[in-house]
Design a protein around this motif. Structure first.
Motif, PDB file in Angstrom:
ATOM      1  N   UNK A   1      10.810  -1.011  -7.022  1.00  0.00           N
ATOM      2  CA  UNK A   1      11.010   0.100  -8.413  1.00  0.00           C
ATOM      3  C   UNK A   1       9.943   0.094  -9.094  1.00  0.00           C
ATOM      4  N   UNK A   2       9.720   1.416  -9.480  1.00  0.00           N
ATOM      5  CA  UNK A   2       8.548   1.703 -10.395  1.00  0.00           C
ATOM      6  C   UNK A   2       9.377   2.277 -11.718  1.00  0.00           C
ATOM      7  N   UNK A   3       9.585   1.531 -12.705  1.00  0.00           N
ATOM      8  CA  UNK A   3      10.479   2.008 -13.689  1.00  0.00           C
ATOM      9  C   UNK A   3       9.345   1.765 -14.989  1.00  0.00           C
ATOM     10  N   UNK A   4       9.209   0.683 -15.459  1.00  0.00           N
ATOM     11  CA  UNK A   4       8.301   0.391 -16.605  1.00  0.00           C
ATOM     12  C   UNK A   4       6.849   1.000 -16.605  1.00  0.00           C
ATOM     13  N   UNK A   5       6.564   0.947 -15.021  1.00  0.00           N
ATOM     14  CA  UNK A   5       5.084   1.464 -14.704  1.00  0.00           C
ATOM     15  C   UNK A   5       5.069   2.874 -15.171  1.00  0.00           C
ATOM     16  N   UNK A   6       6.309   3.708 -14.977  1.00  0.00           N
ATOM     17  CA  UNK A   6       5.943   5.177 -15.251  1.00  0.00           C
ATOM     18  C   UNK A   6       5.662   5.316 -16.933  1.00  0.00           C
ATOM     19  N   UNK A   7       6.337   4.362 -17.451  1.00  0.00           N
ATOM     20  CA  UNK A   7       6.031   4.363 -19.151  1.00  0.00           C
ATOM     21  C   UNK A   7       4.476   3.864 -19.312  1.00  0.00           C
ATOM     22  N   UNK A   8       4.032   2.754 -18.866  1.00  0.00           N
ATOM     23  CA  UNK A   8       2.992   2.094 -19.059  1.00  0.00           C
ATOM     24  C   UNK A   8       1.716   3.021 -18.566  1.00  0.00           C
ATOM     25  N   UNK A   9       1.977   3.402 -17.631  1.00  0.00           N
ATOM     26  CA  UNK A   9       0.672   4.166 -16.813  1.00  0.00           C
ATOM     27  C   UNK A   9      -0.195   5.074 -17.843  1.00  0.00           C
ATOM     28  N   UNK A  10       0.581   6.227 -18.590  1.00  0.00           N
ATOM     29  CA  UNK A  10      -0.259   6.809 -19.441  1.00  0.00           C
ATOM     30  C   UNK A  10      -0.775   6.070 -20.524  1.00  0.00           C
ATOM     31  N   UNK A  11       0.086   5.262 -21.226  1.00  0.00           N
ATOM     32  CA  UNK A  11      -0.456   4.442 -22.325  1.00  0.00           C
ATOM     33  C   UNK A  11      -1.731   3.400 -21.881  1.00  0.00           C
ATOM     34  N   UNK A  12      -1.685   2.983 -20.657  1.00  0.00           N
ATOM     35  CA  UNK A  12      -2.630   2.083 -20.310  1.00  0.00           C
ATOM     36  C   UNK A  12      -4.118   2.738 -19.452  1.00  0.00           C
ATOM     37  N   UNK A  13      -3.793   4.151 -19.385  1.00  0.00           N
ATOM     38  CA  UNK A  13      -4.849   4.809 -18.569  1.00  0.00           C
ATOM     39  C   UNK A  13      -4.884   4.708 -17.473  1.00  0.00           C
ATOM     40  N   UNK A  14      -3.649   4.337 -16.658  1.00  0.00           N
ATOM     41  CA  UNK A  14      -3.653   4.248 -15.245  1.00  0.00           C
ATOM     42  C   UNK A  14      -3.228   5.341 -14.675  1.00  0.00           C
ATOM     43  N   UNK A  15      -3.703   5.473 -13.462  1.00  0.00           N
ATOM     44  CA  UNK A  15      -3.536   6.757 -12.660  1.00  0.00           C
ATOM     45  C   UNK A  15      -2.355   6.727 -11.801  1.00  0.00           C
ATOM     46  N   UNK A  16      -1.315   7.843 -11.666  1.00  0.00           N
ATOM     47  CA  UNK A  16      -0.363   7.991 -10.966  1.00  0.00           C
ATOM     48  C   UNK A  16      -0.738   8.620  -9.657  1.00  0.00           C
ATOM     49  N   UNK A  17      -0.813   7.896  -8.441  1.00  0.00           N
ATOM     50  CA  UNK A  17      -1.071   8.739  -7.277  1.00  0.00           C
ATOM     51  C   UNK A  17       0.329   9.640  -6.582  1.00  0.00           C
ATOM     52  N   UNK A  18       0.413  10.731  -6.646  1.00  0.00           N
ATOM     53  CA  UNK A  18       1.569  11.316  -6.069  1.00  0.00           C
ATOM     54  C   UNK A  18       1.415  11.491  -4.680  1.00  0.00           C
ATOM     55  N   UNK A  19       2.356  10.929  -3.803  1.00  0.00           N
ATOM     56  CA  UNK A  19       2.139  11.110  -2.337  1.00  0.00           C
ATOM     57  C   UNK A  19       2.319  12.492  -1.977  1.00  0.00           C
ATOM     58  N   UNK A  20       3.189  13.211  -2.717  1.00  0.00           N
ATOM     59  CA  UNK A  20       3.435  14.440  -2.502  1.00  0.00           C
ATOM     60  C   UNK A  20       2.186  15.295  -2.643  1.00  0.00           C
ATOM     61  N   UNK A  21       1.601  15.195  -3.579  1.00  0.00           N
ATOM     62  CA  UNK A  21       0.588  16.108  -3.893  1.00  0.00           C
ATOM     63  C   UNK A  21      -0.704  15.928  -3.676  1.00  0.00           C
ATOM     64  N   UNK A  22      -1.028  14.374  -3.632  1.00  0.00           N
ATOM     65  CA  UNK A  22      -2.531  13.844  -3.416  1.00  0.00           C
ATOM     66  C   UNK A  22      -2.736  13.666  -1.996  1.00  0.00           C
ATOM     67  N   UNK A  23      -1.929  13.341  -1.096  1.00  0.00           N
ATOM     68  CA  UNK A  23      -1.883  12.982   0.180  1.00  0.00           C
ATOM     69  C   UNK A  23      -1.669  13.989   1.278  1.00  0.00           C
ATOM     70  N   UNK A  24      -2.713  14.256   1.988  1.00  0.00           N
ATOM     71  CA  UNK A  24      -2.680  15.421   2.772  1.00  0.00           C
ATOM     72  C   UNK A  24      -2.071  14.959   4.015  1.00  0.00           C
ATOM     73  N   UNK A  25      -2.254  13.726   4.312  1.00  0.00           N
ATOM     74  CA  UNK A  25      -1.571  12.801   5.353  1.00  0.00           C
ATOM     75  C   UNK A  25      -1.058  11.547   4.942  1.00  0.00           C
ATOM     76  N   UNK A  26       0.042  11.012   5.740  1.00  0.00           N
ATOM     77  CA  UNK A  26       0.612   9.854   5.081  1.00  0.00           C
ATOM     78  C   UNK A  26       0.196   8.657   5.987  1.00  0.00           C
ATOM     79  N   UNK A  27       0.768   8.777   7.193  1.00  0.00           N
ATOM     80  CA  UNK A  27       0.438   7.369   8.074  1.00  0.00           C
ATOM     81  C   UNK A  27      -0.701   7.577   8.835  1.00  0.00           C
ATOM     82  N   UNK A  28      -1.126   6.268   9.155  1.00  0.00           N
ATOM     83  CA  UNK A  28      -2.201   6.109  10.014  1.00  0.00           C
ATOM     84  C   UNK A  28      -2.184   6.301  11.575  1.00  0.00           C
ATOM     85  N   UNK A  29      -0.762   5.747  11.767  1.00  0.00           N
ATOM     86  CA  UNK A  29      -0.743   5.983  13.468  1.00  0.00           C
ATOM     87  C   UNK A  29      -0.071   6.812  14.035  1.00  0.00           C
ATOM     88  N   UNK A  30       0.946   7.638  13.192  1.00  0.00           N
ATOM     89  CA  UNK A  30       1.567   8.645  13.719  1.00  0.00           C
ATOM     90  C   UNK A  30       1.254  10.093  13.776  1.00  0.00           C
TER      91      UNK A  30
END
Lengths: 336, 336
Positions: B304-333
């Motif tokens: 679960x990522x719940x509280x983290x979605x609130x805290x990230x902008x307040x704390x200056x943490x970056x959210x990595x969007x798997x959909x937008x940021x990752x051109x590939x997902x898996x190492x092996x497939x």
């Protein structure tokens, strides 16, 4: 760390230890007398404070065998891990553990001075109380700062030098020789993890993440401006005796191939390390130099080496004679 | 590891997860589009599986700033430590923790098969019983051998590939980029220390001594021919939530300057790491890619990522969007 400390505490009344005597350093052995060629990547004489003899030869032969490609005993770099006890192995534990001197000084600074003889007479409960008062109830950064400041100011009661001057020069050379041979060097101490970490990097070149030691419970707290790790008055792990292989496994996760210790508290570690496959090295520092340090072994409840003297020949471990094998003793008091 | 696992266990009924879909990898960004020059010592494009965007830029800018001599944010090499959660951060945690799949398979092999839905219905006690039966009662070497053999044979239930093929390729690139920049990379996992160590070196290039995780009590025994470390049926340490800073302190002894996680169980770790002085990096992988993996966050009791979605902008943490940021997902497939 309680049982180990308190076992040895009995001897602390024996503070009538002879003044740590000195004798002039013996001349360095000529290079031509070297029993083994040092491994490549090492200086021509990586152990200049060691006298020629079986201990020196054994250490150099081991390093040579495990680092020589094609040798039947060659060990790949990622398996080259060596572990070292601290008190009595890397620095002096006389006339008492340095950490105990810190605890007594800290109690005095807090206005709850403890008399050493009284502490000894009252046994475990008093020692636990002393450690609780002096080592817990603050966050990890505050504790490290206390230790750092104390180490800078405290002086050995008889030699009048900083405790860090009492690292053993021959062992500093061993640490350097192992690292030059591609080893990661770890401390595995019955002393406090967060106490030893304060000086291990500067004194021994061993970073905080390569120290395994006894610990108190720490608790994460994030209620103020910044989060803290609070040291709680409860022993978490005693890294002594059978605790040493456990601590090694948890922290390193691989069995080291070389171990150095000096007391019966190190025997489980040496046994664990030397019972693995392939070439292994187990060495015990024997405090047999009454002139330059203090001579103690079987009958000493403090840093006692009793069972180890029986086990060493049976297990193939080497005994390092401080008197015979070490041309110099201390890092700081006898010059380079 | 119990509370964390069981919290997430509820979702395991939801094994009706969509088949992990795939879409073609996007083209690599042209070098000229790189938002920051990679630090010296790195290949020209150290993150080829990352799409241009704020996450990629942030990681490269951080590495550049802390490794550039003279930069106000320069960090000496011995302080360059980065920590990474494992499940959901370095490899997939869908449709269940890999370690839980191991436990279920192991129970089956032992003739005490446990039904997944039944386990979920019975809650914590049943889970503890499963872990005790499958993870303890043997020595550490036997346990590692069991995990090694299982990993070689087991296949993901829907993708039919070894679990190790489900490491995230973009994160393998991040690990390599940090190491190229002089960092030591550590895993800090809520999963089992001795489970993760079995594959961490081969899969991630992270040696056993740089894994921090949950552990059971181990006991040193030297009664037979050779000494052993026995895994006892008792939880020693839960390396999740507020346990992560505690585990980091005990194992590393220094505050890392970068942390990657993906769930609320990682927030204490990110907070601890990013509240130190100087430039810090905290990043959370957001599983928002329903087509190529599984989309889950706030309402998922599992990872679960719940509280983290609130805290990230307040704390200056970056959210990595798997959909937008990752051109590939898996190492092996998906091939190199």
């Amino acid at each position: 760390m309680l049982p180990a400390l308190s076992r040895r505490l009995v001897l602390m009344g024996a503070l009538l230890l002879p003044l740590l005597g000195r004798r002039p350093a013996r001349a360095r052995p000529a290079l031509s007398a070297l029993p083994s060629a040092p491994p490549s990547g090492m200086p021509p004489d990586p152990l200049p404070s060691w006298s020629p003899g079986p201990s020196r030869e054994r250490i150099l032969s081991f390093l040579h065998a495990v680092t020589t490609p094609g040798s039947p005993q060659f060990v790949p770099a990622d398996e080259r891990i060596a572990v070292f006890d601290n008190d009595g192995t890397l620095w002096s534990e006389q006339p008492m553990y340095v950490q105990l001197a810190f605890a007594l000084d800290r109690a005095r600074a807090l206005g709850v001075a403890v008399d050493r003889d009284d502490l000894m007479a009252r046994g475990n409960a008093a020692l636990l109380d002393l450690l609780t008062r002096t080592h817990t109830g603050m966050d990890t950064e505050a504790f490290a700062a206390l230790v750092r400041r104390w180490l800078a100011e405290a002086r050995h009661p008889t030699l009048r030098v900083p405790y860090t001057a009492l690292a053993y020069r021959p062992m500093l050379e061993v640490l350097a020789a192992f690292r030059a041979a591609g080893f990661r060097t770890w401390i595995v101490t019955g002393g406090g993890l967060d106490f030893v970490r304060v000086f291990a990097e500067r004194l021994y070149g061993i970073p905080p993440e390569q120290v395994v030691g006894s610990s108190v419970v720490t608790r994460y707290e994030d209620s103020g401006d910044v989060p803290r790790l609070l040291r709680e008055p409860r022993l978490e792990f005693l890294d002594d005796g059978p605790g040493k292989p456990v601590g090694i496994h948890r922290a390193i996760g691989r069995r080291p191939i070389a171990a150095f210790g000096n007391s019966d508290g190190d025997l489980a570690m040496l046994r664990w390390v030397t019972s693995g496959p392939g070439l292994r090295l187990g060495m015990l520092v024997h405090h047999d130099d009454a002139r330059r340090e203090v001579a103690y072994d079987r009958s000493s409840p403090f840093g006692r080496l009793d069972r180890g003297l029986e086990e060493a020949p049976k297990r193939g471990w080497g005994l390092i004679s401080m008197r015979e094998d070490w041309a110099r003793i201390y890092a700081g008091s006898e010059g380079p």
